[in-house]
Write a protein that holds these residues in place. Structure first.
Motif, PDB file in Angstrom:
ATOM      1  N   LEU A 328       0.818  -1.212   0.000  1.00  0.00           N
ATOM      2  CA  LEU A 328       0.000   0.000   0.000  1.00  0.00           C
ATOM      3  C   LEU A 328       0.849   1.258   0.000  1.00  0.00           C
ATOM      4  CD1 LEU A 328      -2.773  -1.073   2.548  1.00  0.00           C
ATOM      5  CD2 LEU A 328      -2.778  -1.253   0.048  1.00  0.00           C
ATOM      6  N   LEU A 329       2.155   1.094   0.154  1.00  0.00           N
ATOM      7  CA  LEU A 329       3.091   2.218   0.071  1.00  0.00           C
ATOM      8  C   LEU A 329       4.383   1.735  -0.571  1.00  0.00           C
ATOM      9  CD1 LEU A 329       2.823   4.156   3.487  1.00  0.00           C
ATOM     10  CD2 LEU A 329       2.100   4.970   1.228  1.00  0.00           C
ATOM     11  N   PRO A 330       5.044   2.573  -1.352  1.00  0.00           N
ATOM     12  CA  PRO A 330       6.332   2.185  -1.934  1.00  0.00           C
ATOM     13  C   PRO A 330       7.446   2.385  -0.912  1.00  0.00           C
ATOM     14  CG  PRO A 330       5.774   4.391  -2.631  1.00  0.00           C
ATOM     15  CD  PRO A 330       4.613   3.913  -1.804  1.00  0.00           C
ATOM     16  N   PRO A 331       8.662   1.945  -1.199  1.00  0.00           N
ATOM     17  CA  PRO A 331       9.794   2.247  -0.313  1.00  0.00           C
ATOM     18  C   PRO A 331       9.981   3.766  -0.178  1.00  0.00           C
ATOM     19  CG  PRO A 331      10.384   0.539  -1.884  1.00  0.00           C
ATOM     20  CD  PRO A 331       9.058   1.066  -2.323  1.00  0.00           C
ATOM     21  N   VAL A 332      10.402   4.192   0.993  1.00  0.00           N
ATOM     22  CA  VAL A 332      10.606   5.632   1.223  1.00  0.00           C
ATOM     23  C   VAL A 332      11.680   6.179   0.291  1.00  0.00           C
ATOM     24  CG1 VAL A 332      11.356   7.338   2.937  1.00  0.00           C
ATOM     25  CG2 VAL A 332       9.791   5.506   3.604  1.00  0.00           C
ATOM     26  N   ALA A 333      12.594   5.321  -0.156  1.00  0.00           N
ATOM     27  CA  ALA A 333      13.630   5.760  -1.100  1.00  0.00           C
ATOM     28  C   ALA A 333      13.026   6.233  -2.415  1.00  0.00           C
ATOM     29  CB  ALA A 333      14.622   4.627  -1.355  1.00  0.00           C
ATOM     30  N   GLU A 334      11.773   5.856  -2.681  1.00  0.00           N
ATOM     31  CA  GLU A 334      11.104   6.266  -3.912  1.00  0.00           C
ATOM     32  C   GLU A 334      10.108   7.397  -3.678  1.00  0.00           C
ATOM     33  OE1 GLU A 334       9.412   2.848  -5.746  1.00  0.00           O
ATOM     34  OE2 GLU A 334      11.282   1.682  -5.706  1.00  0.00           O
ATOM     35  N   SER A 375       3.130 -10.096  16.932  1.00  0.00           N
ATOM     36  CA  SER A 375       3.929 -11.300  16.666  1.00  0.00           C
ATOM     37  C   SER A 375       5.152 -10.994  15.799  1.00  0.00           C
ATOM     38  CB  SER A 375       3.056 -12.347  15.964  1.00  0.00           C
ATOM     39  OG  SER A 375       2.518 -11.825  14.757  1.00  0.00           O
ATOM     40  N   PHE A 376       5.643  -9.768  15.878  1.00  0.00           N
ATOM     41  CA  PHE A 376       6.757  -9.359  15.026  1.00  0.00           C
ATOM     42  C   PHE A 376       8.060  -9.998  15.521  1.00  0.00           C
ATOM     43  CE2 PHE A 376      10.057  -6.475  13.469  1.00  0.00           C
ATOM     44  CZ  PHE A 376       9.676  -6.309  12.140  1.00  0.00           C
ATOM     45  N   PRO A 377       8.884 -10.551  14.615  1.00  0.00           N
ATOM     46  CA  PRO A 377      10.158 -11.171  15.026  1.00  0.00           C
ATOM     47  C   PRO A 377      11.261 -10.127  15.212  1.00  0.00           C
ATOM     48  CG  PRO A 377       9.851 -11.450  12.666  1.00  0.00           C
ATOM     49  CD  PRO A 377       8.620 -10.752  13.168  1.00  0.00           C
ATOM     50  N   TRP A 378      11.275  -9.474  16.354  1.00  0.00           N
ATOM     51  CA  TRP A 378      12.223  -8.389  16.590  1.00  0.00           C
ATOM     52  C   TRP A 378      13.668  -8.880  16.602  1.00  0.00           C
ATOM     53  CZ3 TRP A 378      10.372  -3.681  16.118  1.00  0.00           C
ATOM     54  CH2 TRP A 378       9.032  -3.431  16.395  1.00  0.00           C
ATOM     55  N   LYS A 379      13.881 -10.135  16.942  1.00  0.00           N
ATOM     56  CA  LYS A 379      15.253 -10.640  17.023  1.00  0.00           C
ATOM     57  C   LYS A 379      15.902 -10.824  15.645  1.00  0.00           C
ATOM     58  CE  LYS A 379      14.555 -13.127  21.387  1.00  0.00           C
ATOM     59  NZ  LYS A 379      14.638 -14.448  22.072  1.00  0.00           N
ATOM     60  N   SER A 380      15.098 -11.058  14.630  1.00  0.00           N
ATOM     61  CA  SER A 380      15.664 -11.369  13.318  1.00  0.00           C
ATOM     62  C   SER A 380      15.313 -10.356  12.235  1.00  0.00           C
ATOM     63  CB  SER A 380      15.180 -12.753  12.859  1.00  0.00           C
ATOM     64  OG  SER A 380      13.762 -12.797  12.799  1.00  0.00           O
ATOM     65  N   GLU A 381      14.476  -9.403  12.555  1.00  0.00           N
ATOM     66  CA  GLU A 381      14.027  -8.462  11.527  1.00  0.00           C
ATOM     67  C   GLU A 381      14.062  -7.041  12.065  1.00  0.00           C
ATOM     68  OE1 GLU A 381      10.103  -7.732   8.632  1.00  0.00           O
ATOM     69  OE2 GLU A 381      10.354  -9.602   9.767  1.00  0.00           O
ATOM     70  N   ALA A 382      14.451  -6.126  11.202  1.00  0.00           N
ATOM     71  CA  ALA A 382      14.473  -4.707  11.551  1.00  0.00           C
ATOM     72  C   ALA A 382      13.449  -3.970  10.704  1.00  0.00           C
ATOM     73  CB  ALA A 382      15.864  -4.117  11.324  1.00  0.00           C
ATOM     74  N   VAL A 383      12.973  -2.851  11.239  1.00  0.00           N
ATOM     75  CA  VAL A 383      12.023  -2.015  10.511  1.00  0.00           C
ATOM     76  C   VAL A 383      12.825  -1.056   9.639  1.00  0.00           C
ATOM     77  CG1 VAL A 383      10.203  -0.295  10.737  1.00  0.00           C
ATOM     78  CG2 VAL A 383      10.306  -2.224  12.336  1.00  0.00           C
ATOM     79  N   CYS A 384      12.803  -1.283   8.334  1.00  0.00           N
ATOM     80  CA  CYS A 384      13.567  -0.468   7.376  1.00  0.00           C
ATOM     81  C   CYS A 384      12.621   0.036   6.295  1.00  0.00           C
ATOM     82  CB  CYS A 384      14.708  -1.275   6.752  1.00  0.00           C
ATOM     83  SG  CYS A 384      15.900  -1.927   7.944  1.00  0.00           S
ATOM     84  N   VAL A 385      12.092   1.204   6.494  1.00  0.00           N
ATOM     85  CA  VAL A 385      11.132   1.758   5.537  1.00  0.00           C
ATOM     86  C   VAL A 385      11.842   2.311   4.311  1.00  0.00           C
ATOM     87  CG1 VAL A 385       9.499   2.303   7.365  1.00  0.00           C
ATOM     88  CG2 VAL A 385      11.151   4.030   6.643  1.00  0.00           C
ATOM     89  N   LEU A 386      13.142   2.534   4.402  1.00  0.00           N
ATOM     90  CA  LEU A 386      13.870   3.083   3.257  1.00  0.00           C
ATOM     91  C   LEU A 386      13.875   2.099   2.088  1.00  0.00           C
ATOM     92  CD1 LEU A 386      15.404   5.689   2.582  1.00  0.00           C
ATOM     93  CD2 LEU A 386      17.508   4.527   3.247  1.00  0.00           C
ATOM     94  N   ARG A 387      14.091   0.825   2.388  1.00  0.00           N
ATOM     95  CA  ARG A 387      14.039  -0.195   1.324  1.00  0.00           C
ATOM     96  C   ARG A 387      12.641  -0.752   1.163  1.00  0.00           C
ATOM     97  NH1 ARG A 387      17.406  -4.879   4.611  1.00  0.00           N
ATOM     98  NH2 ARG A 387      15.675  -5.570   5.970  1.00  0.00           N
ATOM     99  N   GLY A 388      11.827  -0.707   2.241  1.00  0.00           N
ATOM    100  CA  GLY A 388      10.428  -1.085   2.139  1.00  0.00           C
ATOM    101  C   GLY A 388      10.166  -2.537   1.879  1.00  0.00           C
ATOM    102  N   SER A 389      11.028  -3.423   2.330  1.00  0.00           N
ATOM    103  CA  SER A 389      10.827  -4.856   2.138  1.00  0.00           C
ATOM    104  C   SER A 389      11.504  -5.608   3.275  1.00  0.00           C
ATOM    105  CB  SER A 389      11.400  -5.318   0.794  1.00  0.00           C
ATOM    106  OG  SER A 389      12.800  -5.082   0.747  1.00  0.00           O
ATOM    107  N   GLU A 418      15.198   1.619  11.719  1.00  0.00           N
ATOM    108  CA  GLU A 418      16.089   2.490  10.956  1.00  0.00           C
ATOM    109  C   GLU A 418      15.418   3.840  10.686  1.00  0.00           C
ATOM    110  OE1 GLU A 418      18.612   1.631   7.000  1.00  0.00           O
ATOM    111  OE2 GLU A 418      16.455   1.889   6.652  1.00  0.00           O
ATOM    112  N   ASP A 419      16.175   4.901  10.871  1.00  0.00           N
ATOM    113  CA  ASP A 419      15.701   6.236  10.520  1.00  0.00           C
ATOM    114  C   ASP A 419      15.992   6.456   9.037  1.00  0.00           C
ATOM    115  OD1 ASP A 419      15.010   8.867  10.240  1.00  0.00           O
ATOM    116  OD2 ASP A 419      16.235   9.610  11.902  1.00  0.00           O
ATOM    117  N   PRO A 420      14.962   6.631   8.201  1.00  0.00           N
ATOM    118  CA  PRO A 420      15.225   6.765   6.762  1.00  0.00           C
ATOM    119  C   PRO A 420      16.027   8.015   6.411  1.00  0.00           C
ATOM    120  CG  PRO A 420      12.936   7.284   7.268  1.00  0.00           C
ATOM    121  CD  PRO A 420      13.537   6.711   8.509  1.00  0.00           C
TER     122      PRO A 420
END
Length: 479
Positions: A328-334, A375-389, A418-420
């Motif tokens: 519903l949203l593209p990567p912030v880099a775009e 149920s977010f896997p905080w140990k293995s995943e980071a929130v990175c809106v810049l790449r959006g995936s 991550e701070d974009p």
């Protein structure tokens, strides 16, 4: 005939017992007998009257030096521990941080009420209430100009910008703790150097210089009628909370504001939310809903270790990027409208984004957000809106490790966000063990309530700490 004893009693009752009155009568008689000048006689009578009045006043107030009466046997002595805490208690100073939620309010804060029958109706009603209006932004612009005029006399070339993140005509819980207005004061460091105390100058660390500049601006505004409420120097960007005086005739009620000096986060937050609304109106609505929920539930006050409203906005953006089959949203880099704010090399050229009509309603997106992060896997995943995936954690992002109550003996991987606009900054690094538990607790609570289609009033019921926790927070804020 009355007996001799009765006569003695009668005489003793008529005998003057007030020696002051007797002295006054004697002096008056002497003044009448002794040949005195009229002026001397007048002063003598006045002196006697004044003496009588002073003596009467002393009797009514208690004579100085009089010994105190001993305590009654039923009065208990104050425990030594209470006396020690009272003696060691430090007075509040202007720069002391006091959490409004740490003290029981004089008037209880009630949960919001809605007229809608279904959860979707209530959500739409709330969105209409909290959506920022043009009138609110005009008021903030007038406020920014008024602040600039107040500061210009002592700080030339000052620039002031204001951002409104909600409809200011409607009050809500925790309004002072997390204001909906951000005022950013832009100052040149060399202009502030002349206002610093002796021994300090432009060579001071940027963060310390920022704090000094903020204190100077806050002192100037407080002297101009603003009311100081709290300071927050523990976050990445120091700020202070003030109340706008009604004498400015800008807002109908006292509106709390956050002021900061040379801060970039308010601009980044406003630009991100605005561009999300342009790309997909549903994204802005969900951002406002989540920020409102986090404020009412007391988990977005950054100086207490919680995620700030800006970080909650990033969590919403990431959810809309990766949770659905069709993003519903593209990567912030775009995001072409804010590419100039992104770091060099981060922006990417992309085709025009066409908003895909989502079959999910605002209430369903709200439910999906709570379920996604519960149920977010905080140990293995980071929130990175810049790449959006989804993907492995970027190597440039420092991992945040949270220590439990027992210190370094027990640790846990905290949120990595991550701070974009500064990809090497982890916005979750300020979380503590307590704030981490509070966030997971609130996510689990919201997920359970929404699965049961509970009323939005219950979901947004203002959170308040228990008696013991409130006392601990209050004492910690004073020390």
């Amino acid at each position: 005939m009355p007996s001799m004893s009765q006569a003695n009693v009668s005489f003793s009752m008529t005998k003057p017992t007030n020696y002051n009155l007797l002295i006054l009568l004697v002096i008056s008689a002497l003044c009448a007998i002794v040949p005195l000048d009229l002026t001397q006689l007048i002063f003598a009578v006045l002196g006697a009257l004044c003496y009588y009045m002073v003596q009467s006043l002393q009797r009514s107030m208690g004579v100085p030096g009089q010994k105190k009466l001993p305590k009654s046997p039923t009065e208990k002595a104050e425990p030594r521990e209470v006396k020690k805490r009272r003696t060691n208690r430090k007075p509040l100073t202007e720069g002391t941080h006091v959490d409004a939620a740490a003290q029981p309010p004089c008037v209880p804060i009630l949960a919001p009420k809605f007229k809608g029958e279904s959860l979707e109706d209530e959500v739409q009603e709330l969105i209409a209430q909290i959506m920022p209006t043009a009138a609110s932004q005009r008021g903030v612009d007038r406020l920014a100009e008024a602040i600039r005029v107040m500061l210009a006399s002592s700080l030339p070339e000052v620039e002031v910008t204001g951002f409104a993140s909600s409809d200011l005509s409607r009050g809500r819980a925790n309004g002072v703790a997390v204001p909906d207005v951000d005022i950013v004061i832009q100052l040149r460091p060399d202009r502030v150097a002349s206002k610093l105390p002796k021994g300090a100058g432009p060579a001071m660390a940027p963060r310390m210089l920022q704090k000094w500049a903020l204190r100077i601006c806050a002192d100037r505004l407080v002297s101009g009628g603003f009311k100081f409420r709290r300071s927050g120097f523990r976050g990445n960007e120091p700020k202070m909370t003030l109340l706008v005086p009604s004498e400015l005739k800008i807002f109908e009620t006292a509106v709390p504001i956050d002021i900061s000096v040379n801060a970039a986060t308010p601009l980044h937050s406003a630009a991100l939310v605005s561009e999300c609304g342009n790309l997909n109106p549903q994204s802005k609505e969900l951002i406002l809903l989540i920020r409102r929920w986090a404020k009412d539930r007391g988990i977005c006050h950054a100086p207490k270790g919680h995620l700030s409203p800006y970080v909650w906005s990033l969590l919403v953006v990431y959810y809309l990027q990766v949770a659905q089959k069709d993003p519903l949203l593209p990567p912030v880099a775009e995001f072409q409208a804010i590419k100039d704010l992104l770091p060099t090399g981060a922006a990417k050229t992309a085709q025009a984004w066409h908003c895909k009509a989502s079959e999910l309603t605002a209430a369903e997106l709200l439910k999906g957000f709570m379920q996604f992060y519960n149920s977010f896997p905080w140990k293995s995943e980071a929130v990175c809106v810049l790449r959006g995936s989804k993907g492995p954690m970027p190597l440039s992002l420092p991992i945040h490790i949270i220590e439990h109550e027992d210190g370094p003996k027990t640790t846990e991987c905290g949120p990595n966000i991550e701070d974009p606009f500064a990809p090497k900054k982890n916005l979750g690094s300020g979380m503590t063990w307590w704030s981490w538990l509070r966030m997971k607790e609130e996510l689990a609570r919201a997920n359970t309530l929404l699965e049961q289609d509970t009323s939005l009033s219950t979901l947004l019921a203002p959170w308040s700490p228990g008696p013991e926790e409130a006392a601990e927070n209050y004492e910690a804020s004073r020390n």
